[in-house]
Design an enzyme around this catalytic site. Structure first.
Site, PDB file in Angstrom:
ATOM      1  N   GLU A   1       0.791  -1.337  -0.078  1.00 44.82           N
ATOM      2  CA  GLU A   1       0.077   0.052   0.107  1.00 44.82           C
ATOM      3  C   GLU A   1       0.890   1.236   0.152  1.00 44.82           C
ATOM      4  OE1 GLU A   1      -2.945   0.016   2.971  1.00 44.82           O
ATOM      5  OE2 GLU A   1      -3.610  -2.098   2.221  1.00 44.82           O
TER       6      GLU A   1
ATOM      7  N   GLU B   1      -5.328  -8.513   0.762  1.00 44.52           N
ATOM      8  CA  GLU B   1      -6.071  -8.398   1.877  1.00 44.52           C
ATOM      9  C   GLU B   1      -7.383  -8.231   1.950  1.00 44.52           C
ATOM     10  OE1 GLU B   1      -4.411  -5.321   4.199  1.00 44.52           O
ATOM     11  OE2 GLU B   1      -2.264  -5.775   3.891  1.00 44.52           O
TER      12      GLU B   1
HETATM   13  C1  GCO Z   1      -3.623  -1.796   5.421  1.00 45.74           C
HETATM   14  C2  GCO Z   1      -2.405  -2.782   5.943  1.00 45.74           C
HETATM   15  C3  GCO Z   1      -2.830  -3.433   7.132  1.00 45.74           C
HETATM   16  C4  GCO Z   1      -3.674  -2.956   8.024  1.00 45.74           C
HETATM   17  C5  GCO Z   1      -5.309  -3.530   7.556  1.00 45.74           C
HETATM   18  C6  GCO Z   1      -6.402  -2.924   8.307  1.00 45.74           C
HETATM   19  O1  GCO Z   1      -4.254  -2.506   4.537  1.00 45.74           O
HETATM   20  O2  GCO Z   1      -3.932  -0.865   5.917  1.00 45.74           O
HETATM   21  O3  GCO Z   1      -1.887  -3.514   4.993  1.00 45.74           O
HETATM   22  O4  GCO Z   1      -1.618  -3.201   7.865  1.00 45.74           O
HETATM   23  O5  GCO Z   1      -3.500  -3.210   9.380  1.00 45.74           O
HETATM   24  O6  GCO Z   1      -5.379  -2.924   6.186  1.00 45.74           O
HETATM   25  O7  GCO Z   1      -6.341  -1.581   8.450  1.00 45.74           O
END
Ligand code: GCO
Length: 457
Positions: A165, A362
């Site tokens: 990200e 994710e």
């Molecule tokens: C993100 C990160 C994670 C977060 C998850 C929840 O996508 O922001 O990769 O580290 O913890 O997404 O916010």
């Protein structure tokens, strides 16, 4: 949407080093910007830090056993740059490499495919002291680090993820400042954005020079939708946000150029510091594109909505802000918008002819359901969330979109950045006082899904 997932589709889970490892001064690890940031008063919930987290550095064998019990096919973890190179460049900490080697061997012995993310926001503090991501030299340092890690693990790891990200690292870290390093300077954010992308491409090229692997990057794009207002300034603001959150990254990586409107907006803040040859490096072809999806974005006139999310994170879009429409929310205050995942994948397929295979790298939700008298945790809302989003993945597959896998965020409750330990995303509950792990009901549901590989009516 019902049906079965393809035989080669991978079901897994994800986490990151600073969020679960702890052991921040163990094994030769150096400090990261998140060590610094989380210890500065006011930056995190109740001053929480990743000092101990879920103590995964010491408990990783137990945690891999948990993953094996769930039947996971893939586990996406991140490598702590300062654990491997405490000064960011030069000196290599062999103990750090040994930890990740042991983790990878444990995963492989459990029949779980490792996916290694090289950077999940924990930049070595030493590099921050030298200017951080706004300095072009960090891209070269990242490629050096990637080469060190690849030489140590490339014979056992085949799925490589460069930078998690980059929008968050650039704009939450350098524009709104709600993430480390806590800078509030749009010019720094745009410079960081370009150098993060340059680092990504340079590292992929460096690792490919060393050997084989499947290289990708987990981005967090999302559909941008309008709220109640559609006046011209709101429409323009929404386009700026779409440019910053989505097209800056996707066009650079998949089409080798920044969009003209993104360049125009950036020029108001010092611009994107592109040098000759950069865009070809950034557009190094990928084996997969990671999509971290949680919810879509609704944009409305600033100050005209029930609740607004954050501010300052979208330079050039000050007239508007993300808003949250009335409706059920997760503990993060995020809306439930599963169809946005399909819409995003469909838009990517239409907009980028060269779209590589996609990994949902994710997807998950924060809910803190209580323990039942029998010691179980019934988290039906998490099951419903995961089920709804997986049905959209099925829909995309049925529609011919090449999705290769789905990774739940997260395997364990963990340090949720500025929210600290107040938000729980885990399939597995963590009691931070005792480090006791308790698989939630959603873990059993996910195990059954992996076994049956299908979703019924
Ligand atoms: C993100 C990160 C994670 C977060 C998850 C929840 O996508 O922001 O990769 O580290 O913890 O997404 O916010």
């Amino acid at each position: 949407m019902t049906g079965s997932f393809p035989e080669e589709f991978l079901f897994g889970a994800a986490a990151s080093a600073y969020q679960i490892e702890g052991g921040v001064t163990d094994g030769g690890r150096g400090p990261s910007i998140w060590d610094t940031f989380s210890h500065q008063p006011g930056n995190t919930h109740q001053g929480d830090s990743g000092d101990v987290a879920a103590d995964h550095f010491h408990r990783f064998r137990e945690d891999v056993q948990l993953m094996k019990d769930l039947g996971l096919q893939m586990y996406r973890f991140s490598i702590s740059w300062p654990r491997v190179m405490p000064d960011g460049t030069g000196r290599v900490n062999q103990e750090g490499l040994d930890f990740y080697r042991a983790l990878v061997e444990e995963l492989l012995a459990a029949g779980i495919e490792p996916m290694a993310t090289l950077f999940h926001w924990d930049l070595p503090q030493a590099l921050q002291d030298a200017g951080g991501w706004p300095q072009r030299s960090v891209a070269g340092a990242f490629a050096e680090y990637a080469t060190v890690v690849y030489r140590a693990l490339g014979d056992r790891v085949s799925w490589w993820s460069t930078i998690n990200e980059p929008w968050c690292a650039a704009f939450l870290g350098h524009a709104s400042g709600v993430y480390a390093p806590g800078v509030r300077d749009p010019a720094a954010a745009f410079a960081a954005a370009h150098h993060l992308l340059l680092a990504h491409g340079t590292a992929v090229q460096a690792m490919r020079a060393e050997g084989i692997g499947r290289h990708g990057i987990p981005l967090n794009p999302a559909p941008v939708r309008l709220g109640r207002s559609d006046e011209p300034d709101v429409l323009n603001g929404a386009r700026v946000i779409d440019g910053l959150r989505n097209r800056l990254w996707l066009d650079a990586i998949l089409a080798g150029a920044y969009p003209a409107d993104v360049l125009e907006n950036a020029s108001r803040f010092g611009g994107l510091p592109v040098e000759e040859g950069d865009m070809a490096v950034i557009a190094e072809p990928l084996d997969w594109l990671g999509i971290n999806y949680y919810h879509d974005l609704t944009v409305d006139r600033a100050g005209s909505s029930e609740s607004q999310l954050g501010g300052g994170m979208h330079p050039g879009a000050e007239a508007v802000t993300e808003v949250v429409e009335p409706g059920p929310l997760t503990d993060m205050g995020w809306p439930l918008t599963p169809t946005g995942l399909y819409d995003l994948l469909d838009e990517l397929r239409l907009r980028y002819p060269g779209l590589p295979p996609v990994m949902i790298s994710e997807n998950g939700c924060a809910y803190d359901d209580p323990f039942q008298p029998d010691g179980t945790i019934v988290d039906q809302r998490r099951i419903d969330y995961l089920d709804a989003h997986l049905r959209q993945v099925l829909r995309a597959l049925e529609d011919g979109i090449d999705v290769r896998g789905y990774l739940v965020w997260s395997i364990l409750d963990n340090f949720e950045w500025a929210e600290g330990y107040s938000k729980r995303f885990g399939l597995v509950h963590v009691d931070y006082a005792t480090q006791r792990r308790t698989p939630r009901e959603s873990a059993s549901w996910y195990r059954s899904l992996i076994e049956t590989r299908g979703l019924s009516g």
